[in-house]
Design a protein around this motif. Structure first.
Motif, PDB file in Angstrom:
ATOM      1  N   ALA A   1       0.821  -1.219   0.000  1.00  0.00           N
ATOM      2  CA  ALA A   1       0.000   0.000   0.000  1.00  0.00           C
ATOM      3  C   ALA A   1       0.854   1.267   0.000  1.00  0.00           C
ATOM      4  O   ALA A   1       0.568   2.223  -0.731  1.00  0.00           O
ATOM      5  CB  ALA A   1      -0.945  -0.007   1.204  1.00  0.00           C
ATOM      6  N   VAL A   2       1.921   1.267   0.801  1.00  0.00           N
ATOM      7  CA  VAL A   2       2.768   2.463   0.883  1.00  0.00           C
ATOM      8  C   VAL A   2       3.460   2.714  -0.445  1.00  0.00           C
ATOM      9  O   VAL A   2       3.529   3.848  -0.927  1.00  0.00           O
ATOM     10  CB  VAL A   2       3.806   2.312   2.018  1.00  0.00           C
ATOM     11  CG1 VAL A   2       4.786   3.484   1.998  1.00  0.00           C
ATOM     12  CG2 VAL A   2       3.112   2.234   3.361  1.00  0.00           C
ATOM     13  N   LEU A   3       3.996   1.651  -1.073  1.00  0.00           N
ATOM     14  CA  LEU A   3       4.657   1.793  -2.367  1.00  0.00           C
ATOM     15  C   LEU A   3       3.669   2.246  -3.427  1.00  0.00           C
ATOM     16  O   LEU A   3       3.979   3.118  -4.257  1.00  0.00           O
ATOM     17  CB  LEU A   3       5.301   0.465  -2.771  1.00  0.00           C
ATOM     18  CG  LEU A   3       5.983   0.429  -4.147  1.00  0.00           C
ATOM     19  CD1 LEU A   3       7.101   1.459  -4.216  1.00  0.00           C
ATOM     20  CD2 LEU A   3       6.517  -0.969  -4.435  1.00  0.00           C
ATOM     21  N   ASP A   4       2.451   1.678  -3.409  1.00  0.00           N
ATOM     22  CA  ASP A   4       1.439   2.052  -4.387  1.00  0.00           C
ATOM     23  C   ASP A   4       1.069   3.526  -4.253  1.00  0.00           C
ATOM     24  O   ASP A   4       0.947   4.241  -5.261  1.00  0.00           O
ATOM     25  CB  ASP A   4       0.203   1.170  -4.202  1.00  0.00           C
ATOM     26  CG  ASP A   4      -0.804   1.376  -5.312  1.00  0.00           C
ATOM     27  OD1 ASP A   4      -0.419   1.307  -6.497  1.00  0.00           O
ATOM     28  OD2 ASP A   4      -1.980   1.628  -5.004  1.00  0.00           O
ATOM     29  N   GLU A   5       0.901   3.993  -3.034  1.00  0.00           N
ATOM     30  CA  GLU A   5       0.570   5.407  -2.810  1.00  0.00           C
ATOM     31  C   GLU A   5       1.713   6.315  -3.259  1.00  0.00           C
ATOM     32  O   GLU A   5       1.490   7.378  -3.840  1.00  0.00           O
ATOM     33  CB  GLU A   5       0.266   5.647  -1.328  1.00  0.00           C
ATOM     34  CG  GLU A   5      -1.079   5.115  -0.873  1.00  0.00           C
ATOM     35  CD  GLU A   5      -2.231   5.859  -1.523  1.00  0.00           C
ATOM     36  OE1 GLU A   5      -2.100   7.075  -1.790  1.00  0.00           O
ATOM     37  OE2 GLU A   5      -3.267   5.217  -1.786  1.00  0.00           O
ATOM     38  N   THR A   6       2.940   5.900  -2.992  1.00  0.00           N
ATOM     39  CA  THR A   6       4.097   6.708  -3.401  1.00  0.00           C
ATOM     40  C   THR A   6       4.181   6.814  -4.915  1.00  0.00           C
ATOM     41  O   THR A   6       4.366   7.909  -5.478  1.00  0.00           O
ATOM     42  CB  THR A   6       5.394   6.097  -2.853  1.00  0.00           C
ATOM     43  OG1 THR A   6       5.315   6.005  -1.428  1.00  0.00           O
ATOM     44  CG2 THR A   6       6.599   6.944  -3.242  1.00  0.00           C
TER      45      THR A   6
END
Length: 324
Positions: free
Chosen positions: A202-207
């Motif tokens: 999720a964090v990578l996708d948001e970034t």
């Protein structure tokens, strides 16, 4: 031309205008020794924002669900046309033409503004069913129509190296420079991630989504900066020629092959033809800047083709009406 598309065109020109004002007033300059702000912004777009968008797009693609017949009906003629433009540009190149020029002009004459103009146009004209087809084409647009000229330009640059030519060394250099590239590497990495069946954290996708969302405004501002810093004097003939190729020849090739070759009709045909008829996208400029060739010509072609699109789009909608 619907009101939604007109307002989107107006918003594009206003955003470009912000970049032009910033360039004319030298808001981004920081002294006599400062680097060219337009080139710095172009490098940022090409090495940070565009790779993030490409990786996220390819990593999330559902290849099994893609409508491959419609995809082929667009990309087969688009690739054949792009290769023809490249061959034509190589044959007419003057001795002092830089090796990267044919591929750069190929991108300008084939890569459309499929996001900031294409998405609202598909939505306004074709609704949700047409937008779904358009988004599918967009997901593969840069993957195919930027990777191909990248391979060609790296081959041309390798061939242009001085000294005796070692075919094996030239091949190794071309493969290495093609793979370790801000366009190709994130695409390859995204496909590998996709095929491995790995979900994006999720964090990578948001970034990646945040970085990718910057591509459109950054590139539009970059066009304005380029107009202010470089101007377009002496580029109108080339810009008009490339605009004619993009707005007239490419959609003509696509409509012929998609309709009579792949049997497309109705909504799918309309979407692929209007995708082909879009004006030159801003990636043409950052590609030209990447290889230090034809940036002013690409800038002029983007502006000219976007202005002429108001007329050409109406003409192609008329052709589609005749085809039923």
């Amino acid at each position: 031309m619907t009101a939604a598309v007109f307002y989107k065109l107006l918003a594009i020109f206003l955003t470009v205008g912000v970049g032009w004002v910033a360039g004319r007033l030298r808001w981004l300059d920081s002294g006599a020794d400062a680097r060219d702000p337009a080139r710095v912004l172009g490098n940022a777009a090409f090495t940070i924002f565009v790779p993030a968008l490409l990786f996220r797009t390819t990593a999330r693609l559902d290849f099994a669900a893609l409508p491959w017949r419609i995809i082929a009906a667009f990309f087969v003629p688009a690739v054949l046309y792009a290769l023809a433009v490249y061959v034509w540009q190589r044959r007419r190149a003057q001795p002092d033409t830089t090796p990267a020029a044919p591929a750069a002009r190929m991108v300008t004459a084939s890569f459309g503004n499929s996001v900031q103009l294409g998405i609202p146009m598909a939505t306004a004209l074709f609704g949700e069913p047409g937008l779904a087809i358009h988004i599918t084409l967009v997901s593969l647009h840069a993957l195919i129509l930027l990777t191909l000229p990248t391979v060609l330009v790296e081959m041309d640059l390798a061939r242009a190296q001085p000294g005796p030519r070692d075919i094996a060394a030239t091949l190794r250099s071309t493969v290495r420079n093609t793979l370790v590239h801000p366009v190709v590497l994130p695409v390859v990495a995204g496909i590998a991630w996709n095929l491995a069946g790995l979900p994006l954290p999720a964090v990578l996708d948001e970034t990646l989504a945040a970085l990718g969302s910057a591509v459109v405004p950054v590139c539009l501002v970059l066009i304005g900066l380029s107009l202010a810093y470089y101007g377009v004097q002496g580029q109108w003939r080339g810009a008009l020629q490339l605009s004619a190729l993009k707005l007239v020849v490419l959609p003509a090739v696509v409509v012929a092959i998609a309709h009579w070759g792949f049997g497309l009709a109705d909504l799918p045909l309309a979407v692929v033809v209007l995708m082909a008829a879009l004006p030159t996208g801003s990636n043409a400029l950052i590609f030209a800047q990447r290889y230090d060739t034809g940036a002013t010509e690409a800038t002029a072609a983007i502006v000219v083709s976007t202005l002429l699109f108001v007329l050409s789009a109406s003409a192609w909608l008329g052709v589609l009406t005749l085809l039923g």
